[in-house]
Design a protein around this motif. Structure first.
Motif, PDB file in Angstrom:
ATOM      1  N   GLU A  85      35.476  51.178  37.029  1.00 43.05           N
ATOM      2  CA  GLU A  85      36.740  50.022  37.535  1.00 43.05           C
ATOM      3  C   GLU A  85      37.862  49.715  36.501  1.00 43.05           C
ATOM      4  O   GLU A  85      37.528  49.559  35.185  1.00 43.05           O
ATOM      5  N   ALA A  86      39.079  49.353  36.898  1.00 48.20           N
ATOM      6  CA  ALA A  86      40.191  48.823  36.027  1.00 48.20           C
ATOM      7  C   ALA A  86      40.765  47.676  37.005  1.00 48.20           C
ATOM      8  O   ALA A  86      40.826  47.764  38.150  1.00 48.20           O
ATOM      9  N   ASP A  87      41.330  46.718  36.029  1.00 44.92           N
ATOM     10  CA  ASP A  87      41.855  45.481  36.496  1.00 44.92           C
ATOM     11  C   ASP A  87      43.163  45.308  35.550  1.00 44.92           C
ATOM     12  O   ASP A  87      43.167  45.635  34.610  1.00 44.92           O
ATOM     13  N   LEU A  88      44.018  44.475  36.282  1.00 44.51           N
ATOM     14  CA  LEU A  88      45.178  43.738  35.612  1.00 44.51           C
ATOM     15  C   LEU A  88      45.053  42.450  36.189  1.00 44.51           C
ATOM     16  O   LEU A  88      44.743  42.202  37.292  1.00 44.51           O
ATOM     17  N   ARG A  89      44.906  41.229  35.195  1.00 47.82           N
ATOM     18  CA  ARG A  89      44.799  39.882  35.647  1.00 47.82           C
ATOM     19  C   ARG A  89      45.650  38.938  34.908  1.00 47.82           C
ATOM     20  O   ARG A  89      46.116  39.421  33.920  1.00 47.82           O
ATOM     21  N   GLN A  90      46.151  38.055  35.730  1.00 38.99           N
ATOM     22  CA  GLN A  90      46.742  36.990  34.807  1.00 38.99           C
ATOM     23  C   GLN A  90      45.711  35.640  35.090  1.00 38.99           C
ATOM     24  O   GLN A  90      45.507  35.258  36.111  1.00 38.99           O
ATOM     25  N   SER A  91      45.130  35.023  33.793  1.00 40.39           N
ATOM     26  CA  SER A  91      44.300  33.869  33.920  1.00 40.39           C
ATOM     27  C   SER A  91      45.284  32.644  33.877  1.00 40.39           C
ATOM     28  O   SER A  91      46.515  32.650  33.849  1.00 40.39           O
ATOM     29  N   THR A  92      44.596  31.450  34.012  1.00 39.56           N
ATOM     30  CA  THR A  92      45.245  30.010  33.912  1.00 39.56           C
ATOM     31  C   THR A  92      46.205  29.906  32.606  1.00 39.56           C
ATOM     32  O   THR A  92      45.563  30.547  31.670  1.00 39.56           O
ATOM     33  N   SER A  93      46.940  29.084  32.578  1.00 33.83           N
ATOM     34  CA  SER A  93      47.652  28.924  31.373  1.00 33.83           C
ATOM     35  C   SER A  93      47.068  27.575  30.930  1.00 33.83           C
ATOM     36  O   SER A  93      46.758  26.559  31.627  1.00 33.83           O
ATOM     37  N   ALA A  94      46.955  27.603  29.575  1.00 34.72           N
ATOM     38  CA  ALA A  94      46.432  26.289  28.845  1.00 34.72           C
ATOM     39  C   ALA A  94      47.600  25.591  28.454  1.00 34.72           C
ATOM     40  O   ALA A  94      48.673  26.221  27.733  1.00 34.72           O
TER      41      ALA A  94
END
Length: 238
Positions: A87-96
């Motif tokens: 499996e592969a993924d691209l993600r954007q997490s929350t900003s600090a």
């Protein structure tokens, strides 16, 4: 360390009218997941950085910080057997975000807001444990990838300057200052996770999972931090 308090409930009892086929077949899949993410310990790193700015002629005051919130990821994979998948993924997490103020002889008052945005790309080896022919599968995964941080710093306040008047005397003058500074950094990381999935009519899959990436960031983000997330995803089989 900030820990996620995130409860994922998959109402499988409501899906009883859509039974999954007991016969597994090799397939590819792609989907979208909504995440609850914590960046541990970005706020602690920021507070330590601000404390280090204090000196005999400078006062630095840390006001507030946020390092948890929502994120999203796109993922795709190939499950070639009942027990294994890639499996592969691209993600954007929350900003600090963090806020602090500095006061010294040159800048009587300077307010600073830092924002760190984390994006990631990952590849995982996934091991599944199907629960009979129910369509439910418990899985664990391990892998790695790259992280990309974008740091945006907004600074606003007053600066003090000494000017010479026409009569030759000196006078202190304050004037407003404002600026924005951007910086980026990238690197590699590893991570692991676990979850449960449910297959619907050999066409759709819903899943809940938890993931942890222990070593993200660096000097540019004022220290390493770990990224922890819990998510709920929906994918299509093709």
């Amino acid at each position: 360390m900030v820990r996620l308090l995130f409860l994922l409930v998959v109402p499988l009892s409501l899906l009883a009218s859509s039974p999954a086929s007991a016969d597994f077949y090799s397939h590819r899949y792609g989907g979208l997941a909504i995440q609850s993410t914590a960046l541990d310990d970005v706020c602690g790193n920021s507070q330590s950085f601000v404390s280090g700015l204090n000196s005999s002629n400078q006062l630095a005051t840390f006001s507030n910080c946020s390092d948890s919130g929502e994120g999203a990821k796109l993922y795709a994979g190939w499950r070639w057997s009942p027990n294994f998948a890639l499996e592969a993924d691209l993600r954007q997490s929350t900003s600090a975000t963090s806020n602090f103020a500095i006061s010294n002889p040159q800048f009587p008052s300077l307010f600073i807001k830092d924002r760190v945005t984390t994006r990631m790309g990952n590849a995982f080896f996934v091991s599944h444990l199907p629960v009979g022919g129910s369509g439910i599968s418990v899985f664990g995964k391990i892998g790695g990838g790259f992280w990309f941080n974008q740091i945006r710093s907004l600074q606003r306040g007053d600066s003090l300057a000494v000017v010479q008047l026409q009569n030759g005397s000196l006078q202190a003058v304050t004037f407003p200052v404002e600026g924005e500074f951007n910086e980026s950094a990238s690197g590699f990381h590893w991570g692991y996770g676990a979850g449960v999935s449910y297959r619907l009519r050999d066409r759709w899959t819903i899943r809940a999972e938890w993931e942890l990436f222990p070593e993200v960031g660096g000097d540019t983000t004022r220290g390493e931090y770990q990224l922890e997330s819990a998510s709920l995803g929906w994918s299509v089989i093709f």
